[in-house]
Design a protein around this motif. Structure first.
Motif, PDB file in Angstrom:
ATOM      1  N   MET A   1       0.394  -1.539   0.133  1.00 18.04           N
ATOM      2  CA  MET A   1       0.050   0.163  -0.437  1.00 18.04           C
ATOM      3  C   MET A   1       0.711   1.438   0.274  1.00 18.04           C
ATOM      4  SD  MET A   1      -3.133   1.092   2.243  1.00 18.04           S
ATOM      5  CE  MET A   1      -2.514   2.063   4.093  1.00 18.04           C
ATOM      6  N   GLN A   2       1.814   1.399   0.933  1.00 21.71           N
ATOM      7  CA  GLN A   2       2.389   2.152   0.723  1.00 21.71           C
ATOM      8  C   GLN A   2       3.222   2.761  -0.619  1.00 21.71           C
ATOM      9  OE1 GLN A   2       3.108   4.163   3.615  1.00 21.71           O
ATOM     10  NE2 GLN A   2       4.387   5.635   2.374  1.00 21.71           N
ATOM     11  N   GLU A   3       3.604   1.705  -1.390  1.00 24.03           N
ATOM     12  CA  GLU A   3       4.517   1.701  -2.520  1.00 24.03           C
ATOM     13  C   GLU A   3       3.393   2.147  -3.690  1.00 24.03           C
ATOM     14  OE1 GLU A   3       5.601  -2.046  -4.041  1.00 24.03           O
ATOM     15  OE2 GLU A   3       7.279  -1.854  -2.952  1.00 24.03           O
ATOM     16  N   SER A   4       2.027   2.383  -3.451  1.00 23.25           N
ATOM     17  CA  SER A   4       0.909   2.844  -4.364  1.00 23.25           C
ATOM     18  C   SER A   4       0.941   4.005  -4.194  1.00 23.25           C
ATOM     19  CB  SER A   4      -0.150   2.433  -4.515  1.00 23.25           C
ATOM     20  OG  SER A   4       0.054   0.625  -4.779  1.00 23.25           O
ATOM     21  N   GLN A   5       0.855   4.656  -2.335  1.00 19.62           N
ATOM     22  CA  GLN A   5       0.882   5.478  -2.050  1.00 19.62           C
ATOM     23  C   GLN A   5       2.313   7.264  -2.704  1.00 19.62           C
ATOM     24  OE1 GLN A   5      -0.255   5.905   2.132  1.00 19.62           O
ATOM     25  NE2 GLN A   5       0.038   8.563   1.639  1.00 19.62           N
ATOM     26  N   ASN A   6       3.244   6.333  -2.739  1.00 16.09           N
ATOM     27  CA  ASN A   6       4.528   7.454  -3.263  1.00 16.09           C
ATOM     28  C   ASN A   6       3.973   7.140  -4.348  1.00 16.09           C
ATOM     29  OD1 ASN A   6       5.577   7.468  -0.147  1.00 16.09           O
ATOM     30  ND2 ASN A   6       6.579   5.201  -1.211  1.00 16.09           N
TER      31      ASN A   6
ATOM     32  N   LEU B   1       7.694   4.390 -11.581  1.00 11.76           N
ATOM     33  CA  LEU B   1       6.381   2.932 -11.742  1.00 11.76           C
ATOM     34  C   LEU B   1       7.003   1.143 -11.562  1.00 11.76           C
ATOM     35  CD1 LEU B   1       3.733   2.128 -13.167  1.00 11.76           C
ATOM     36  CD2 LEU B   1       4.023   2.138 -14.880  1.00 11.76           C
ATOM     37  N   HIS B   2       8.932   1.204 -12.701  1.00 14.24           N
ATOM     38  CA  HIS B   2       9.612  -0.004 -12.584  1.00 14.24           C
ATOM     39  C   HIS B   2      10.064  -0.154 -11.560  1.00 14.24           C
ATOM     40  CE1 HIS B   2      10.073   0.068 -17.720  1.00 14.24           C
ATOM     41  NE2 HIS B   2       9.237  -0.077 -17.224  1.00 14.24           N
ATOM     42  N   GLN B   3      10.189   0.800 -10.214  1.00 11.07           N
ATOM     43  CA  GLN B   3      10.484   0.504  -8.676  1.00 11.07           C
ATOM     44  C   GLN B   3      10.344  -0.489  -7.794  1.00 11.07           C
ATOM     45  OE1 GLN B   3      11.926   4.228  -7.593  1.00 11.07           O
ATOM     46  NE2 GLN B   3      11.490   3.546  -4.978  1.00 11.07           N
ATOM     47  N   PHE B   4       8.111   0.134  -8.446  1.00  8.14           N
ATOM     48  CA  PHE B   4       7.854  -0.722  -7.465  1.00  8.14           C
ATOM     49  C   PHE B   4       7.142  -2.627  -7.620  1.00  8.14           C
ATOM     50  CE2 PHE B   4       6.261   4.203  -6.632  1.00  8.14           C
ATOM     51  CZ  PHE B   4       7.314   3.760  -5.473  1.00  8.14           C
ATOM     52  N   ASN B   5       6.812  -3.433  -7.262  1.00 11.81           N
ATOM     53  CA  ASN B   5       6.402  -4.831  -7.361  1.00 11.81           C
ATOM     54  C   ASN B   5       4.977  -4.529  -7.533  1.00 11.81           C
ATOM     55  OD1 ASN B   5       8.975  -4.910  -6.627  1.00 11.81           O
ATOM     56  ND2 ASN B   5       8.656  -5.435  -4.446  1.00 11.81           N
ATOM     57  N   ARG B   6       4.419  -4.961  -6.848  1.00  8.58           N
ATOM     58  CA  ARG B   6       3.035  -5.069  -7.422  1.00  8.58           C
ATOM     59  C   ARG B   6       1.810  -3.336  -6.349  1.00  8.58           C
ATOM     60  NH1 ARG B   6       0.677 -10.566  -7.119  1.00  8.58           N
ATOM     61  NH2 ARG B   6       2.854 -11.494  -7.689  1.00  8.58           N
ATOM     62  N   PRO B   7       2.180  -2.088  -7.706  1.00  7.12           N
ATOM     63  CA  PRO B   7       1.007  -0.741  -6.841  1.00  7.12           C
ATOM     64  C   PRO B   7      -0.222  -0.947  -7.705  1.00  7.12           C
ATOM     65  CG  PRO B   7       2.074  -0.695  -9.220  1.00  7.12           C
ATOM     66  CD  PRO B   7       2.881  -1.811  -8.456  1.00  7.12           C
ATOM     67  N   ASP B   8      -0.997  -0.638  -6.902  1.00 11.24           N
ATOM     68  CA  ASP B   8      -2.391  -0.615  -7.076  1.00 11.24           C
ATOM     69  C   ASP B   8      -3.167  -0.455  -8.816  1.00 11.24           C
ATOM     70  OD1 ASP B   8      -5.127   0.942  -7.183  1.00 11.24           O
ATOM     71  OD2 ASP B   8      -5.510   0.610  -5.271  1.00 11.24           O
ATOM     72  N   PRO B   9      -3.930  -1.395  -9.034  1.00  8.84           N
ATOM     73  CA  PRO B   9      -4.323  -0.646 -10.706  1.00  8.84           C
ATOM     74  C   PRO B   9      -4.383   0.532 -10.798  1.00  8.84           C
ATOM     75  CG  PRO B   9      -5.207  -3.277  -9.614  1.00  8.84           C
ATOM     76  CD  PRO B   9      -4.277  -2.561  -8.234  1.00  8.84           C
ATOM     77  N   GLN B  10      -4.924   0.618  -9.779  1.00 12.80           N
ATOM     78  CA  GLN B  10      -5.986   2.131 -10.539  1.00 12.80           C
ATOM     79  C   GLN B  10      -4.728   2.906 -10.573  1.00 12.80           C
ATOM     80  OE1 GLN B  10      -8.817   3.667  -7.858  1.00 12.80           O
ATOM     81  NE2 GLN B  10     -10.200   4.859  -9.227  1.00 12.80           N
ATOM     82  N   VAL B  11      -3.998   3.230  -9.310  1.00  9.75           N
ATOM     83  CA  VAL B  11      -2.470   3.625  -9.473  1.00  9.75           C
ATOM     84  C   VAL B  11      -1.516   3.287 -10.495  1.00  9.75           C
ATOM     85  CG1 VAL B  11      -0.655   4.569  -8.199  1.00  9.75           C
ATOM     86  CG2 VAL B  11      -2.714   3.938  -6.983  1.00  9.75           C
ATOM     87  N   THR B  12      -1.507   2.900 -10.970  1.00 10.56           N
ATOM     88  CA  THR B  12      -0.706   2.156 -12.062  1.00 10.56           C
ATOM     89  C   THR B  12      -1.399   2.552 -13.644  1.00 10.56           C
ATOM     90  OG1 THR B  12      -0.675  -0.158 -11.611  1.00 10.56           O
ATOM     91  CG2 THR B  12      -0.017   0.211 -13.630  1.00 10.56           C
ATOM     92  N   ARG B  13      -3.087   2.543 -13.359  1.00 13.43           N
ATOM     93  CA  ARG B  13      -3.541   2.719 -14.536  1.00 13.43           C
ATOM     94  C   ARG B  13      -2.633   4.887 -14.553  1.00 13.43           C
ATOM     95  NH1 ARG B  13      -7.742   5.488 -15.051  1.00 13.43           N
ATOM     96  NH2 ARG B  13      -8.628   5.514 -13.503  1.00 13.43           N
ATOM     97  N   LEU B  14      -2.829   4.781 -13.435  1.00 10.46           N
ATOM     98  CA  LEU B  14      -3.146   6.978 -13.891  1.00 10.46           C
ATOM     99  C   LEU B  14      -1.673   6.761 -14.116  1.00 10.46           C
ATOM    100  CD1 LEU B  14      -4.435   9.603 -13.625  1.00 10.46           C
ATOM    101  CD2 LEU B  14      -3.167   9.489 -10.995  1.00 10.46           C
ATOM    102  N   SER B  15      -0.581   6.145 -13.331  1.00  7.86           N
ATOM    103  CA  SER B  15       0.735   6.029 -13.767  1.00  7.86           C
ATOM    104  C   SER B  15       1.216   6.152 -15.654  1.00  7.86           C
ATOM    105  CB  SER B  15       1.639   5.501 -13.761  1.00  7.86           C
ATOM    106  OG  SER B  15       2.650   5.525 -13.648  1.00  7.86           O
ATOM    107  N   GLN B  16       0.038   5.349 -15.676  1.00  3.86           N
ATOM    108  CA  GLN B  16      -0.027   5.137 -17.844  1.00  3.86           C
ATOM    109  C   GLN B  16      -0.358   6.472 -18.385  1.00  3.86           C
ATOM    110  OE1 GLN B  16       2.155   2.337 -18.867  1.00  3.86           O
ATOM    111  NE2 GLN B  16       1.544   4.279 -20.540  1.00  3.86           N
ATOM    112  N   LYS B  17      -1.562   6.943 -17.562  1.00  2.00           N
ATOM    113  CA  LYS B  17      -2.327   7.931 -18.188  1.00  2.00           C
ATOM    114  C   LYS B  17      -1.352   8.955 -17.992  1.00  2.00           C
ATOM    115  CE  LYS B  17      -6.663  10.358 -17.910  1.00  2.00           C
ATOM    116  NZ  LYS B  17      -7.163  10.444 -17.352  1.00  2.00           N
ATOM    117  N   LEU B  18       0.091   9.209 -17.209  1.00  2.22           N
ATOM    118  CA  LEU B  18       0.322  10.260 -17.050  1.00  2.22           C
ATOM    119  C   LEU B  18       1.724  10.370 -18.178  1.00  2.22           C
ATOM    120  CD1 LEU B  18       1.706  12.816 -16.348  1.00  2.22           C
ATOM    121  CD2 LEU B  18       2.708  11.426 -14.277  1.00  2.22           C
TER     122      LEU B  18
END
Length: 142
Positions: A1-6, A110-127
């Motif tokens: 969870m902390q990874e996704s927040q970061n 994005l590559h630093q984190f193992n399993r970020p939250d899917p919604q956060v990953t999607r927003l990262s990809q959007k950015l």
């Protein structure tokens, strides 16, 4: 969870840096087509920022905004780079440089984190997609 927040915090700060750079640049004189392109990009960054805040709020996370000092420095650098005569090409080159930095930072995060939250990953990809589209769009103004 902390990874996704970061990661979400990094997304927020990158979007805010993009907003700051574009707002600083929009104070300059430029062709209407370039101004419209930058305003569109600003709107995209605004949407990403709102989405990041909404995700954080839904999870009870507190995100930290971009430091005011960083915003001020970005504004000063933009004004200094455009002080010698503002051209559309110079503005486009600055935007490409900023977007490239945003992409590199985003991919590293994005590559630093193992399993970020899917919604956060999607927003990262959007950015990342936003940064890439901005680079392509600015190429025509070089």
């Amino acid at each position: 969870m902390q990874e996704s927040q970061n990661l979400l915090n990094s997304i927020l700060k990158t979007a805010q840096m993009g907003q700051t750079g574009i707002r600083s640049t929009l104070k300059s004189t430029m062709r209407p087509t370039l101004r419209r392109a930058l305003e569109t990009q600003l709107s995209e960054y605004d949407g990403i920022e709102r989405e990041a805040q909404a995700i954080a709020e839904s999870r009870g996370w507190e995100l930290q905004d971009l430091e005011p000092v960083a915003k001020g420095m970005a504004d000063m650098v933009t004004r200094a780079r455009l002080s010698g005569g503002c051209t559309d090409s110079r503005i486009a080159a600055m935007m490409i440089t900023g977007s490239t930095k945003g992409m590199v930072k985003g991919l590293q995060q994005l590559h630093q984190f193992n399993r970020p939250d899917p919604q956060v990953t999607r927003l990262s990809q959007k950015l990342l997609d936003c940064e890439n589209a901005g680079i392509r769009q600015m190429q025509s103004f070089l």
